[in-house]
Design a protein around this motif. Structure first.
Motif, short mmCIF file in Angstrom:
data_model
loop_
_atom_site.label_atom_id
_atom_site.label_comp_id
_atom_site.label_asym_id
_atom_site.label_seq_id
_atom_site.Cartn_x
_atom_site.Cartn_y
_atom_site.Cartn_z
N GLN A 139 0.93 -1.22 0.03
CA GLN A 139 0.10 0.05 0.06
C GLN A 139 0.91 1.16 -0.12
O GLN A 139 0.62 2.16 -0.78
CB GLN A 139 -0.88 0.07 1.16
CG GLN A 139 -1.72 -1.19 1.29
CD GLN A 139 -1.46 -2.66 1.90
OE1 GLN A 139 -0.23 -2.48 2.50
NE2 GLN A 139 -2.11 -3.41 1.60
N ALA A 140 1.66 1.39 0.79
CA ALA A 140 2.74 2.52 0.87
C ALA A 140 3.57 2.66 -0.56
O ALA A 140 3.64 3.62 -1.12
CB ALA A 140 3.82 2.22 1.75
N LEU A 141 3.83 1.52 -1.14
CA LEU A 141 4.44 1.82 -2.40
C LEU A 141 3.61 2.20 -3.67
O LEU A 141 3.85 3.05 -4.47
CB LEU A 141 5.06 0.13 -2.85
CG LEU A 141 6.32 -0.13 -2.52
CD1 LEU A 141 6.68 -1.75 -2.85
CD2 LEU A 141 7.38 0.69 -3.24
N ARG A 142 2.33 1.87 -3.27
CA ARG A 142 1.33 2.42 -4.64
C ARG A 142 0.92 3.85 -4.16
O ARG A 142 0.83 4.45 -5.27
CB ARG A 142 -0.04 1.52 -4.01
CG ARG A 142 -0.32 0.36 -5.03
CD ARG A 142 -1.58 -0.52 -4.85
NE ARG A 142 -1.30 -1.58 -4.81
CZ ARG A 142 -1.80 -2.35 -3.59
NH1 ARG A 142 -2.60 -1.72 -2.83
NH2 ARG A 142 -1.66 -3.62 -3.48
N ARG A 143 1.23 4.25 -3.07
CA ARG A 143 0.81 6.00 -2.78
C ARG A 143 1.89 6.80 -3.39
O ARG A 143 1.79 7.77 -3.58
CB ARG A 143 0.60 6.07 -1.28
CG ARG A 143 -0.61 5.31 -0.81
CD ARG A 143 -0.82 6.06 0.83
NE ARG A 143 -0.04 5.65 1.65
CZ ARG A 143 0.07 4.34 2.35
NH1 ARG A 143 -1.18 3.84 2.55
NH2 ARG A 143 0.77 4.34 3.41
N MET A 144 3.12 5.92 -3.50
CA MET A 144 3.96 6.77 -3.96
C MET A 144 3.93 7.19 -5.46
O MET A 144 3.36 6.42 -6.35
CB MET A 144 5.61 5.90 -4.06
CG MET A 144 6.23 5.69 -2.69
SD MET A 144 7.82 4.70 -2.75
CE MET A 144 8.60 5.52 -1.38
N GLY A 145 4.60 8.25 -5.77
CA GLY A 145 4.72 8.54 -7.22
C GLY A 145 5.35 7.66 -8.02
O GLY A 145 6.41 6.99 -7.54
N PRO A 146 5.30 7.35 -9.18
CA PRO A 146 6.07 6.44 -10.26
C PRO A 146 7.43 6.97 -10.22
O PRO A 146 8.48 5.89 -10.32
CB PRO A 146 5.50 6.70 -11.63
CG PRO A 146 4.31 7.55 -11.51
CD PRO A 146 4.17 8.00 -10.05
N GLU A 147 7.87 8.00 -10.17
CA GLU A 147 9.33 8.48 -10.17
C GLU A 147 10.04 7.88 -8.91
O GLU A 147 11.15 8.00 -9.29
CB GLU A 147 9.47 10.15 -10.36
CG GLU A 147 8.84 10.82 -8.99
CD GLU A 147 7.62 10.78 -9.11
OE1 GLU A 147 7.10 11.37 -8.02
OE2 GLU A 147 6.77 10.62 -9.89
N ARG A 148 9.42 7.63 -7.86
CA ARG A 148 10.01 7.12 -6.64
C ARG A 148 9.60 5.63 -6.49
O ARG A 148 10.77 4.88 -5.99
CB ARG A 148 9.49 7.78 -5.22
CG ARG A 148 9.76 9.49 -5.37
CD ARG A 148 9.54 9.96 -3.99
NE ARG A 148 10.11 9.16 -2.81
CZ ARG A 148 9.36 9.12 -1.48
NH1 ARG A 148 8.27 9.62 -1.72
NH2 ARG A 148 9.77 8.68 -0.63
N ARG A 149 8.71 5.18 -7.15
CA ARG A 149 8.25 3.83 -6.77
C ARG A 149 9.16 3.00 -7.65
O ARG A 149 9.83 1.78 -7.21
CB ARG A 149 6.85 3.61 -6.96
CG ARG A 149 6.39 2.02 -7.16
CD ARG A 149 4.84 2.08 -7.20
NE ARG A 149 4.36 2.67 -8.48
CZ ARG A 149 3.28 3.53 -8.40
NH1 ARG A 149 2.70 3.72 -7.47
NH2 ARG A 149 3.02 3.72 -9.54
N TYR A 150 9.10 3.19 -8.98
CA TYR A 150 9.79 2.36 -9.75
C TYR A 150 11.27 2.23 -9.65
O TYR A 150 11.91 0.89 -9.74
CB TYR A 150 9.54 2.65 -11.34
CG TYR A 150 8.18 2.88 -11.67
CD1 TYR A 150 7.40 1.73 -11.51
CD2 TYR A 150 7.73 3.72 -12.67
CE1 TYR A 150 6.21 1.59 -11.82
CE2 TYR A 150 6.41 3.67 -12.99
CZ TYR A 150 5.67 2.61 -12.61
OH TYR A 150 4.35 2.69 -13.09
N PRO A 151 12.13 3.09 -9.38
CA PRO A 151 13.64 2.81 -8.96
C PRO A 151 13.48 1.80 -7.53
O PRO A 151 14.50 1.17 -7.58
CB PRO A 151 14.19 4.45 -8.79
CG PRO A 151 13.45 5.24 -9.38
CD PRO A 151 11.77 4.60 -9.40
N ILE A 152 12.94 2.02 -6.69
CA ILE A 152 12.89 1.33 -5.61
C ILE A 152 12.38 -0.32 -5.85
O ILE A 152 13.19 -1.26 -5.76
CB ILE A 152 11.88 1.74 -4.45
CG1 ILE A 152 12.16 3.06 -3.80
CG2 ILE A 152 11.52 0.56 -3.27
CD1 ILE A 152 11.19 3.60 -2.89
#
Length: 149
Positions: free
Chosen positions: A43-56
């Protein structure tokens, strides 16, 4: 090898985790991003924007691919070592058995030779079967001949 570990590795392969190129990121940053992914909830990953989520996620996938591959290699090495040790143990046992059989045959040959030489010294042209049966035993002689074939 654990089929569970293999299934995880195959899933990572299908996701393309082995093809993720993170060479532009320093290794310490890659580890930091992957560690962050392990601590986060979906859920926390989904709330992130793609620019932060994808590198993680990419760092996590790349690290997970390497880790699962290392686990599989480690399991394979352990299994191979186990098979190797068992094979060496069996080979040692066979060598001991063979050495024992060779020694028994050599002893039998020496005893037969003594009987033949004693008969020759006594001027006899033949060796008495009774003497061989008494000193060696015909069953033992027969077993030695059959084991050599």
């Amino acid at each position: 090898m654990s089929s569970k570990h293999l299934a995880r590795f195959e899933l990572l392969e299908r996701l393309g985790a082995g093809e993720v190129d993170l060479s532009a990121l320093p290794p310490s940053r890659q580890r930091l991003l992957a560690a962050r992914a392990r601590r986060m909830t979906p859920q926390a990953l989904r709330r992130m924007g793609p620019e932060r989520r994808y590198p993680i996620l990419l760092a996590f996938l790349a690290e997970a691919h390497i880790d699962r591959g290392d686990e599989l290699l480690s399991q394979y090495e352990r299994a191979l070592g186990h098979v190797w040790r068992n094979a060496n143990r069996k080979l040692d046992d066979l060598r001991k058995d063979t050495d024992h059989d060779k020694a028994a045959l050599a002893s039998l040959g020496v005893r037969l030779s003594r009987i033949v030489l004693a008969a020759h010294r006594a001027g006899e042209q033949t060796v008495e079967i009774a003497e061989i049966e008494h000193d060696i035993g015909l069953d033992r002689l027969k077993a030695a001949v059959e084991s050599d074939q």
